[in-house]
Enzyme design. Sequence first.
Site, mmCIF file in Angstrom:
data_model
loop_
_atom_site.group_PDB
_atom_site.id
_atom_site.type_symbol
_atom_site.label_atom_id
_atom_site.label_comp_id
_atom_site.label_asym_id
_atom_site.label_seq_id
_atom_site.Cartn_x
_atom_site.Cartn_y
_atom_site.Cartn_z
ATOM 1 N N PRO A 115 0.575 -1.290 -0.039
ATOM 2 C CA PRO A 115 -0.044 0.070 0.068
ATOM 3 C C PRO A 115 0.960 1.253 0.035
ATOM 4 C CG PRO A 115 -0.064 -1.045 2.092
ATOM 5 C CD PRO A 115 0.726 -2.070 1.251
ATOM 6 N N HIS B 196 8.346 -24.272 11.773
ATOM 7 C CA HIS B 196 9.049 -23.187 11.073
ATOM 8 C C HIS B 196 9.764 -23.876 9.738
ATOM 9 C CE1 HIS B 196 12.665 -20.479 10.339
ATOM 10 N NE2 HIS B 196 11.669 -19.657 10.296
ATOM 11 N N GLU C 97 12.098 -22.318 6.864
ATOM 12 C CA GLU C 97 12.794 -21.376 6.205
ATOM 13 C C GLU C 97 13.119 -21.967 4.728
ATOM 14 O OE1 GLU C 97 13.805 -17.855 6.567
ATOM 15 O OE2 GLU C 97 14.053 -18.616 4.421
ATOM 16 N N HIS D 64 6.732 -15.122 6.441
ATOM 17 C CA HIS D 64 7.748 -14.089 6.536
ATOM 18 C C HIS D 64 8.265 -13.939 5.083
ATOM 19 C CE1 HIS D 64 8.454 -12.836 10.897
ATOM 20 N NE2 HIS D 64 7.526 -13.323 10.650
ATOM 21 N N GLU E 148 4.923 -11.064 7.854
ATOM 22 C CA GLU E 148 5.783 -10.095 7.932
ATOM 23 C C GLU E 148 5.747 -8.932 7.015
ATOM 24 O OE1 GLU E 148 10.395 -9.948 9.269
ATOM 25 O OE2 GLU E 148 9.863 -10.974 7.376
ATOM 26 N N GLU F 159 13.045 -7.569 14.485
ATOM 27 C CA GLU F 159 14.377 -8.258 14.295
ATOM 28 C C GLU F 159 15.587 -7.044 13.726
ATOM 29 O OE1 GLU F 159 13.252 -11.195 11.509
ATOM 30 O OE2 GLU F 159 13.443 -9.739 9.899
HETATM 31 C C1 NOJ Z 1 13.839 -13.856 8.765
HETATM 32 C C2 NOJ Z 1 12.688 -13.887 9.563
HETATM 33 O O1 NOJ Z 1 12.018 -12.568 9.216
HETATM 34 C C3 NOJ Z 1 12.936 -14.124 10.890
HETATM 35 O O2 NOJ Z 1 11.864 -14.185 11.774
HETATM 36 C C4 NOJ Z 1 13.802 -15.767 10.777
HETATM 37 O O3 NOJ Z 1 14.071 -15.731 12.316
HETATM 38 C C5 NOJ Z 1 14.748 -15.715 9.905
HETATM 39 N N1 NOJ Z 1 14.548 -15.025 8.684
HETATM 40 C C6 NOJ Z 1 15.199 -16.966 9.824
HETATM 41 O O4 NOJ Z 1 14.135 -17.666 8.958
#
Ligand code: NOJ
Length: 683
Positions: free
Chosen positions: A202, A387, A389, A457, A476, A482
Amino acid sequence: MGENMRIDARWIPAFVSVALFTSVGCGWGQESHRLESPDGKNVVLVEVEDGKLVYSIDRENRKLILPSGLGFEFRGAPPMGSGLVISEVSRNSVDEAWEQPWGEVRYVRDHHNELRVSATETDGPGRSFAVVFRAFDDGIAFRYELPEQANLDEFEILDELTEFQFAEDPKAWWIPANDPTHRYELLYRHSPLSTMPEVHTPLTLVTLEGLHLVIHEANLVDYAGMNLTASMGRRLSVTLPAWADGVKVRGRTPFVTPWRTIQVAESAADLQPSLLGLNLNPPSAIEDMSWIDPMKYIGIWWSLHINLETWGSGPDHGATTENARRYIDFAADNGFGGVLVEGWNLGWDGNWMENADLFSFTEPYPDYDLEALADHATERGVTLIGHNETSMGVENYERQIEDAFSLYQRLGIGALKTGYVGDETADGHAHHGQYMVRHWRRVIELAARHGIMLNVHEPIKDTGERRTWPNMMTREGARGMEYNAWAGDGGNPPEHETILYFTRMISGPMDYTPGVFDILLASSPDGPRSPESARVRTTLAKQLALYVVLYSPLQMASDLPENYEGQPAFQFIRDVPVDWEVSATIGGRIGDFVVVLRKDRDGPDWYIGAITDENARSLEVPLSFLPEGESFVAEIYADGDGAHWLDDPLAIEISEREVHSQTTLTVDLAPGGGQAIRIRPAT
Ligand code: NOJ
């Protein structure tokens, strides 16, 4: 300094039952068609000028968007957008309300008038397309429909020719889109619209008169995410991230694009998050939603970002059985619903950002007893949050995803955080392009089939998909907490969240991960951080206020459990709900301050969160929203004497006082400070 504000009762929606009415009309051959919002204030005009279909938007006789172009450029076919006549027009009106399974408000009203204009080429291939406009009291939306037809079957879009030609040069709050490495995670900047680079949506704009406009999109299903590029002064053009071969969108008729939306509000306080976009998404595709449950969570997470523990194996590995047990017990003892564990699965050793293909999504590290921990969590009434990633290794992920989700379902892992750190796929498809949009939809649908709620994220931006897929809880998609941990970055400045509220948050929930109590990061291995390095740039009270200001149905308490032990301020995090009956912005200015009011969906309590930038402020907040004649107690978590984000961020004063609908609270905010208030019935 004092800023007086009044609560605007309009934002406490009382509509529970509203009439549904529908009317259809038709017109032929006219060259100009007008559409008004139900309150008559927003007006769209659609016409053909020199063979081109254009639209313009006025609000109460003020010109917002001047005649602006529409159309497409294709690979291997002539562009579509000129040599047109209007071939068909139809109208519709809707007024209905629907209930959200969870959300920032319980009821949403969809009240709009619709105009559908079909245009046909008079020469060349003779193709047709339609543009459907919807006028709401709080904004305008439109999308293209490409019907099935002889000369338009399979197609490849090289450019969408949609423009927004502004009548003036408004002030724009933006993040650049021409920086692919940041995935929306940049500090917002502001400038006149005409001087912006390519930006994300946005996009929030403020006109000279103070009208607030937000350009965004809704129902992004099978298309590229929309960026905006200022060209020729005050004109914004749509730009789309590409597949590896440069094509922006692949499709086949019949086809519809996402909605392009322009939200309109008289002031910052009138600018409400996301409901316009939700109305433009189809109703829930999930019939039994009983398993979808907003919750607060903690996690083996902050310790990784402050270098106290590691994702990968070794002496400091965070995801050990013993550590995860400790977190599960802390969560159960304090009323949290979930525990996120990062670094539980094989693949983190070495440079995980470059070793995407090494990630396993089913095999735990040997020091992490996945089955036993899942059982322990279930016994204690908590869910483990998985989780995944991917480091943008989406092919590796897709190969394993069915097995992984089946495993999580068997173990009762009801929520999952996914991650997409990386600039593009291994094959070169853009992070926010159609290829990835398709991937994210596949993951949402598969997760729904396995009873899994999602927190994404490095996501694609929120375009309201949670209405259709209420397991798509949060994401996110902006600079979160972070950044305050990463040495060398400098952290988020005190004004950051006062901007986020009016920009990123307009699109929907964010997993910002508030709640750091160890503001100076004394728990990090190198001890408390100096003001020059990354650290949290708020007061402690502001950390609490963020739970009310930044909405997320999965809301983290991000600090280490040991940093909450024995802290009276932790009570606010234990109390604050994550599911709301109503929500309202009751005052604010982008980049300066914001005050948000919400009411618990499951109880009688009200909550107020107020935050400021680097300047101290004193705000008058009348409690006229409270039912008359009843007594309440306000539990106030305020910046203490001398509190300051830089010199004394921990000073906090917790007090209680009796209040009622005639009370006006004076809310004093320290530099970089905030205030969090719970208002509960006195009896
Ligand atoms: C970036 C993510 O925003 C964070 O929350 C995560 O801990 C790291 N990547 C590792 O996946």
